[in-house]
Design an enzyme around this catalytic site. Structure first.
Site, PDB file in Angstrom:
ATOM      1  N   GLY A 161      18.699  15.712  20.723  1.00 36.39           N
ATOM      2  CA  GLY A 161      17.790  16.622  21.443  1.00 36.39           C
ATOM      3  C   GLY A 161      17.586  16.117  22.856  1.00 36.39           C
ATOM      4  N   GLY A 162      17.348  14.816  22.946  1.00 39.45           N
ATOM      5  CA  GLY A 162      17.158  14.203  24.254  1.00 39.45           C
ATOM      6  C   GLY A 162      17.432  12.720  24.154  1.00 39.45           C
ATOM      7  N   MET A 163      17.682  12.087  25.294  1.00 36.84           N
ATOM      8  CA  MET A 163      17.826  10.631  25.316  1.00 36.84           C
ATOM      9  C   MET A 163      17.067  10.140  26.529  1.00 36.84           C
ATOM     10  SD  MET A 163      18.857   7.858  24.006  1.00 36.84           S
ATOM     11  CE  MET A 163      18.400   6.288  24.754  1.00 36.84           C
ATOM     12  N   GLU A 164      16.201   9.155  26.275  1.00 38.54           N
ATOM     13  CA  GLU A 164      15.199   8.744  27.258  1.00 38.54           C
ATOM     14  C   GLU A 164      15.745   7.798  28.314  1.00 38.54           C
ATOM     15  OE1 GLU A 164      15.298   8.139  23.985  1.00 38.54           O
ATOM     16  OE2 GLU A 164      14.757   6.078  23.508  1.00 38.54           O
ATOM     17  N   HIS A 181       8.325  14.290  24.489  1.00 35.54           N
ATOM     18  CA  HIS A 181       8.809  13.131  23.733  1.00 35.54           C
ATOM     19  C   HIS A 181       9.554  12.156  24.653  1.00 35.54           C
ATOM     20  CE1 HIS A 181      10.295  11.097  20.051  1.00 35.54           C
ATOM     21  NE2 HIS A 181      11.351  10.840  20.807  1.00 35.54           N
ATOM     22  N   GLU A 182      10.501  12.681  25.419  1.00 38.79           N
ATOM     23  CA  GLU A 182      11.302  11.787  26.282  1.00 38.79           C
ATOM     24  C   GLU A 182      10.428  11.163  27.365  1.00 38.79           C
ATOM     25  OE1 GLU A 182      13.952  11.137  24.856  1.00 38.79           O
ATOM     26  OE2 GLU A 182      14.042  12.917  23.589  1.00 38.79           O
ATOM     27  N   HIS A 217       8.625   8.175  26.006  1.00 37.58           N
ATOM     28  CA  HIS A 217       9.436   6.966  25.894  1.00 37.58           C
ATOM     29  C   HIS A 217       9.338   6.076  27.138  1.00 37.58           C
ATOM     30  CE1 HIS A 217      11.506   6.869  22.108  1.00 37.58           C
ATOM     31  NE2 HIS A 217      12.016   8.087  22.228  1.00 37.58           N
ATOM     32  N   GLU A 237       9.993   4.986  18.064  1.00 37.48           N
ATOM     33  CA  GLU A 237       9.927   6.426  17.794  1.00 37.48           C
ATOM     34  C   GLU A 237       8.576   6.897  17.248  1.00 37.48           C
ATOM     35  OE1 GLU A 237      11.862   8.330  19.106  1.00 37.48           O
ATOM     36  OE2 GLU A 237      13.568   7.019  19.544  1.00 37.48           O
ATOM     37  N   ASP A 274      24.563   4.391  13.495  1.00 35.44           N
ATOM     38  CA  ASP A 274      24.694   5.841  13.665  1.00 35.44           C
ATOM     39  C   ASP A 274      24.514   6.565  12.334  1.00 35.44           C
ATOM     40  OD1 ASP A 274      25.165   5.844  16.458  1.00 35.44           O
ATOM     41  OD2 ASP A 274      27.230   5.211  16.111  1.00 35.44           O
ATOM     42  N   TYR A 328      10.738   8.252  12.951  1.00 32.47           N
ATOM     43  CA  TYR A 328       9.915   9.156  13.764  1.00 32.47           C
ATOM     44  C   TYR A 328       8.673   9.606  12.982  1.00 32.47           C
ATOM     45  CZ  TYR A 328      14.126   9.772  16.688  1.00 32.47           C
ATOM     46  OH  TYR A 328      15.215   9.564  17.499  1.00 32.47           O
ATOM     47  N   ARG A 336      24.520  19.427  18.648  1.00 29.94           N
ATOM     48  CA  ARG A 336      23.327  18.617  18.391  1.00 29.94           C
ATOM     49  C   ARG A 336      23.301  18.308  16.892  1.00 29.94           C
ATOM     50  NH1 ARG A 336      17.289  20.805  19.905  1.00 29.94           N
ATOM     51  NH2 ARG A 336      16.099  18.979  19.240  1.00 29.94           N
ATOM     52  N   MET A 337      23.308  17.020  16.539  1.00 31.28           N
ATOM     53  CA  MET A 337      23.510  16.648  15.135  1.00 31.28           C
ATOM     54  C   MET A 337      22.420  17.206  14.223  1.00 31.28           C
ATOM     55  SD  MET A 337      25.291  12.953  15.050  1.00 31.28           S
ATOM     56  CE  MET A 337      24.166  12.033  16.078  1.00 31.28           C
ATOM     57  N   LYS A 338      21.206  17.323  14.753  1.00 32.72           N
ATOM     58  CA  LYS A 338      20.103  17.895  13.980  1.00 32.72           C
ATOM     59  C   LYS A 338      20.479  19.271  13.431  1.00 32.72           C
ATOM     60  CE  LYS A 338      15.400  19.554  14.816  1.00 32.72           C
ATOM     61  NZ  LYS A 338      14.312  19.666  15.794  1.00 32.72           N
TER      62      LYS A 338
HETATM   63 ZN   LIG Z   1      12.707   9.278  20.724  1.00 37.24          ZN
END
Ligand SMILES: [Zn+2]
Length: 543
Positions: free
Chosen positions: A200-203, A227-228, A231, A250, A307, A315, A495-497
């Site tokens: 979704g995002g990477m901080e 969320h990001e 972080h 998380e 991974d 989370y 997106r893996m989710k």
């Molecule tokens: Zn996070």
């Protein structure tokens, strides 16, 4: 397109932090699809032989690295552990029609003195960071200013849409500062990546990476930005010492994210999202199994692929513990005092759960009797759902529960009682929750999902979170007409989710199993390597 990469560590400056020069080569020509494939092969063999590359050519004209969680070693020689922090300075030479960005301050640009067709971008990150936060992107990118310290970067076609979608970033930053203390990173930019971005995002500091699946058009998925942003304090300033303690990153970040949402959009929404998190945790634990040791809040990761171990447990179990403690220790105002002090205490450091717990006990030294009643062993070291469920305000959840129950209990003869007015007044957050609740139950009969489509027309909704759950519901109900739609969503973005559960559901349905495997094999060369590896496992294609 073709690309090679060259890396040169300047040893003389290592003592002042990491100093590197990167030559980024891009040669155009040939059929795009064909050359992408051969390039990927070249990258894979180079990666194997030299360990230099993790960044990938993906679709279009964007190349990005993904060092998280333990892939920085594939980009540069480093101590690839979050226990160690470093500053860095980098110069990146790219063809002058492209832009380079890093998880750092943009420190100017100049023509490349060695090649007039190229440009050098300079970067410096002066706050010590763990190396999983080193990030580089090179692409045909444009930017729009959306706040005093924020540019949104994206490809030309998406940049205005992205600027609209993420316009709340400055309000979120200010709220976060109020809750957590000063923002020490200076700039806060956002970068919208191609659809194959697996998260979704990477901080990445100074430059959050996000998936384009957040572009719902109505800012309804902006909690990922909160969320990001969060972080910047929990994760990037206070960092887990090893990945066993990932929940420190998380859980606290989800807690802060929801506090920001609560301030900006109301406490009822915070409560609603907290409850949604509990349901998400239930869903994950149903999938992984309630005795699976990977569902421990502090798991043992010896010999485990990070991974493959990734899930919502750190989370949402982490959040649930903090939310439970908030309720035990005197409410949100009291607990935010702890969080602020925790960040101050451990800023710039890497810590373990034991460090966190010791500090919790010292901060609440007048409430040790309350803390002693917490079942720490179950919370931290037992698999499955937590030993205690926090309490949640149900105001926004009730409508979702009531409507989902009506569908679950409906007989064929009741289907005519549903109509489009059922959804009147429900927000997109509530639609997501309604569908998520149905996914926790046994699959609906196919007649039910057909009727749902007739009266609610969910097929027409593009909001990725709604569409994802709706298509899962259809495939689990064994509705054949939904197969092409689910395959399209599983492959249009990565997106893996979304992609992994969609592929898993398609694989479990006998009518779509072969097609799911065939489609995956056709697409895997264009997928992010982590997504490809995990979907390959899910579909039993890799030993
Ligand atoms: Zn996070």
């Amino acid at each position: 397109m073709d690309r090679m990469q060259n890396l040169d560590l300047d040893k003389s400056t290592v003592s002042r932090g990491l100093h590197w020069k990167l030559l980024f080569l891009l040669n155009s020509g040939g059929d795009k699809k064909q050359s992408s494939k051969s390039l990927l092969k070249a990258l894979q063999s180079l990666q194997l032989s030299s360990g230099l590359l993790q960044s990938r050519l993906l679709e279009r004209n964007i190349h990005f690295s993904s060092a998280n969680a333990a892939h920085c070693r594939a980009i540069l020689p480093c101590q690839d552990t979050p226990a160690v922090k470093l500053t860095y300075y980098a110069e990146v030479s790219v063809p002058k029609e492209l832009v380079a960005l890093m998880s750092a301050h943009r420190d100017g640009e100049m023509p490349d003195p060695e090649d007039s067709s190229r440009k050098i971008y300079r970067f410096s990150q002066n706050v010590p960071i763990p190396c999983y936060l080193i990030a580089l992107v090179v692409g045909a990118l444009e930017s729009r200013e959306i706040g005093p310290r924020t540019l949104v970067w994206a490809e030309k076609e998406l940049v205005d849409k992205s600027a609209y979608e993420f316009a709340e970033a400055e309000a979120m930053l200010q709220t976060a500062e109020d809750l957590a203390g000063p923002y020490v990173w200076g700039q806060y930019d956002l970068l919208v990546l191609p659809p194959s971005f697996p998260y979704g995002g990477m901080e990445n500091p100074c430059l959050t990476f996000v998936t384009p699946t957040l572009l719902a058009g109505d800012r309804s998925l902006s909690s990922v930005i909160a969320h990001e942003i969060s972080h910047s304090w929990t994760g990037n300033l206070v960092t887990n010492k090893t990945w066993e303690h990932f929940w420190l990153n998380e859980g606290h970040t989800v807690y802060l994210e929801r506090r920001i949402g609560g301030r900006l959009f109301g406490e009822q929404l915070r409560q609603f999202q907290a409850l949604g998190g509990w349901r998400e945790l239930q869903n994950t634990i149903n999938t992984l199994g309630e005795t699976n040791p990977i569902t421990n809040l502090v798991p043992n990761l010896n010999e485990i692929d990070l991974d493959a171990a990734y899930s919502s447990v750190p989370y949402e179990k982490g959040f649930a513990l903090l939310f439970h403690l908030e309720q035990l220790l005197g409410g949100p105002d009291v607990f935010i005092g702890f969080l602020k002090a925790y960040i101050q205490q451990f800023a710039y450091k890497s810590i373990t759960t034991e460090d966190w717990k010791k500090f919790l006990y010292s901060y609440f030294k007048d409430k040790v009797d309350v803390l002693d009643k917490v079942d720490w062993n179950s919370w931290l070291h037992a698999p499955g759902m937590p030993p205690v469920k926090p309490t949640y305000d149900m105001t926004l959840a009730n409508a979702c529960v009531a409507l989902s129950q009506r569908w679950i209990q409906a007989k064929e003869s009741d289907l005519c009682t549903f109509n489009s007015a059922d959804l009147k007044g429900m927000s997109s957050h509530q639609l997501i929750e309604f569908l998520a609740l149905l996914l926790l139950e046994a699959p609906l009969p196919v007649s039910h999902v057909k009727r749902m489509q007739e009266v609610y027309n969910f097929n027409a909704i593009t909001n990725s979170e709604i569409r994802f759950r709706w298509l899962r519901l259809c495939i689990q109900a064994k509705w054949e007409e939904a197969i092409p739609l689910a395959l399209k969503m599983a492959t249009d973005q990565g997106r893996m989710k979304f992609t992994r559960p969609l592929f898993r559901d398609l694989y479990s349905f006998d009518k779509s199993r072969d097609l799911a495997v065939k489609t995956f094999l056709e697409h895997r060369a264009c997928m992010h390597p982590v997504t490809s590896m995990l979907v390959g496992k899910d579909l039993k294609q890799d030993q």
